[in-house]
Design a protein around this motif. Structure first.
Motif, PDB file in Angstrom:
ATOM      1  N   PHE A 108       0.826  -1.200   0.000  1.00  0.00           N
ATOM      2  CA  PHE A 108       0.000   0.000   0.000  1.00  0.00           C
ATOM      3  C   PHE A 108       0.864   1.256   0.000  1.00  0.00           C
ATOM      4  O   PHE A 108       1.883   1.330   0.687  1.00  0.00           O
ATOM      5  CB  PHE A 108      -0.933   0.001   1.214  1.00  0.00           C
ATOM      6  N   TYR A 109       0.398   2.247  -0.769  1.00  0.00           N
ATOM      7  CA  TYR A 109       1.064   3.543  -0.873  1.00  0.00           C
ATOM      8  C   TYR A 109       0.010   4.623  -0.750  1.00  0.00           C
ATOM      9  O   TYR A 109      -1.157   4.414  -1.112  1.00  0.00           O
ATOM     10  CB  TYR A 109       1.785   3.670  -2.223  1.00  0.00           C
ATOM     11  N   ALA A 110       0.415   5.785  -0.246  1.00  0.00           N
ATOM     12  CA  ALA A 110      -0.498   6.921  -0.140  1.00  0.00           C
ATOM     13  C   ALA A 110       0.183   8.148  -0.733  1.00  0.00           C
ATOM     14  O   ALA A 110       1.333   8.457  -0.404  1.00  0.00           O
ATOM     15  CB  ALA A 110      -0.883   7.167   1.310  1.00  0.00           C
ATOM     16  N   ILE A 111      -0.550   8.822  -1.622  1.00  0.00           N
ATOM     17  CA  ILE A 111      -0.042  10.020  -2.279  1.00  0.00           C
ATOM     18  C   ILE A 111      -1.078  11.129  -2.159  1.00  0.00           C
ATOM     19  O   ILE A 111      -2.269  10.864  -1.989  1.00  0.00           O
ATOM     20  CB  ILE A 111       0.273   9.771  -3.770  1.00  0.00           C
ATOM     21  N   GLU A 112      -0.611  12.341  -2.261  1.00  0.00           N
ATOM     22  CA  GLU A 112      -1.531  13.464  -2.300  1.00  0.00           C
ATOM     23  C   GLU A 112      -2.401  13.322  -3.542  1.00  0.00           C
ATOM     24  O   GLU A 112      -1.895  13.072  -4.643  1.00  0.00           O
ATOM     25  CB  GLU A 112      -0.740  14.769  -2.332  1.00  0.00           C
ATOM     26  N   ASP A 113      -3.697  13.471  -3.384  1.00  0.00           N
ATOM     27  CA  ASP A 113      -4.638  13.260  -4.486  1.00  0.00           C
ATOM     28  C   ASP A 113      -4.926  14.568  -5.212  1.00  0.00           C
ATOM     29  O   ASP A 113      -6.074  14.935  -5.450  1.00  0.00           O
ATOM     30  CB  ASP A 113      -5.933  12.628  -3.957  1.00  0.00           C
ATOM     31  N   LEU A 114      -3.862  15.280  -5.560  1.00  0.00           N
ATOM     32  CA  LEU A 114      -3.977  16.536  -6.301  1.00  0.00           C
ATOM     33  C   LEU A 114      -2.845  16.633  -7.315  1.00  0.00           C
ATOM     34  O   LEU A 114      -1.673  16.649  -6.934  1.00  0.00           O
ATOM     35  CB  LEU A 114      -3.881  17.747  -5.367  1.00  0.00           C
ATOM     36  N   CYS A 115      -3.195  16.723  -8.570  1.00  0.00           N
ATOM     37  CA  CYS A 115      -2.176  16.917  -9.605  1.00  0.00           C
ATOM     38  C   CYS A 115      -1.552  18.294  -9.416  1.00  0.00           C
ATOM     39  O   CYS A 115      -2.269  19.286  -9.240  1.00  0.00           O
ATOM     40  CB  CYS A 115      -2.810  16.812 -10.992  1.00  0.00           C
ATOM     41  N   THR A 116      -0.243  18.362  -9.440  1.00  0.00           N
ATOM     42  CA  THR A 116       0.441  19.644  -9.259  1.00  0.00           C
ATOM     43  C   THR A 116       0.353  20.525 -10.498  1.00  0.00           C
ATOM     44  O   THR A 116       0.747  21.681 -10.449  1.00  0.00           O
ATOM     45  CB  THR A 116       1.914  19.437  -8.857  1.00  0.00           C
ATOM     46  N   HIS A 117      -0.194  20.016 -11.571  1.00  0.00           N
ATOM     47  CA  HIS A 117      -0.382  20.829 -12.772  1.00  0.00           C
ATOM     48  C   HIS A 117      -1.592  21.733 -12.640  1.00  0.00           C
ATOM     49  O   HIS A 117      -1.515  22.923 -12.869  1.00  0.00           O
ATOM     50  CB  HIS A 117      -0.515  19.930 -14.009  1.00  0.00           C
ATOM     51  N   ASP A 118      -2.750  21.148 -12.254  1.00  0.00           N
ATOM     52  CA  ASP A 118      -3.961  21.969 -12.202  1.00  0.00           C
ATOM     53  C   ASP A 118      -4.875  21.671 -11.029  1.00  0.00           C
ATOM     54  O   ASP A 118      -5.999  22.164 -10.971  1.00  0.00           O
ATOM     55  CB  ASP A 118      -4.737  21.860 -13.509  1.00  0.00           C
ATOM     56  N   GLY A 119      -4.420  20.865 -10.077  1.00  0.00           N
ATOM     57  CA  GLY A 119      -5.207  20.602  -8.883  1.00  0.00           C
ATOM     58  C   GLY A 119      -6.293  19.558  -9.043  1.00  0.00           C
ATOM     59  O   GLY A 119      -7.075  19.335  -8.129  1.00  0.00           O
ATOM     60  N   GLY A 120      -6.347  18.894 -10.192  1.00  0.00           N
ATOM     61  CA  GLY A 120      -7.324  17.830 -10.397  1.00  0.00           C
ATOM     62  C   GLY A 120      -6.973  16.599  -9.582  1.00  0.00           C
ATOM     63  O   GLY A 120      -5.833  16.424  -9.138  1.00  0.00           O
TER      64      GLY A 120
END
Length: 106
Positions: free
Chosen positions: A37-49
């Protein structure tokens, strides 16, 4: 105060799938890669999607909006249009429950 948060029982996040959660107002994607299991921020750094609805290709998640690619394991941006990495979070399994720490990994 920093703490671990219960996300879901292990069997509710099968290999190759992702679960989006909100921890203290921060969207986090929890991903099962072949039982790890991995956890990442769920926001694209390009446009916040969001990233959680994107395709998982090996250990890469592809932003569904414009195709930016990020390493699920490290948060490193691998392809534009994004140029900034995303945060990763510690994950553990305790008594069959996937847990995420609410502070980014170093």
């Amino acid at each position: 105060m920093a703490q671990w948060h219960d996300i879901a029982p292990v069997e509710e996040i099968p290999p190759g799938t992702c679960r989006s959660v909100d921890i203290d107002g921060r969207p986090i994607a929890v991903i099962n890669l072949d039982g790890e299991f991995y956890a990442i921020e769920d926001l694209c750094t390009h446009d916040g999607g969001d990233l959680a609805s994107g395709d998982i290709e090996g250990d890469v998640i592809v932003c569904p909006r414009h195709g930016a690619r990020f390493s699920i394991k490290t948060g490193e941006v691998l392809a534009p249009p994004a140029y900034e990495d995303i945060a990763t979070f510690p994950v553990r399994v305790e008594n069959g429950m996937v847990q995420v720490f609410d502070q980014p990994a170093d």
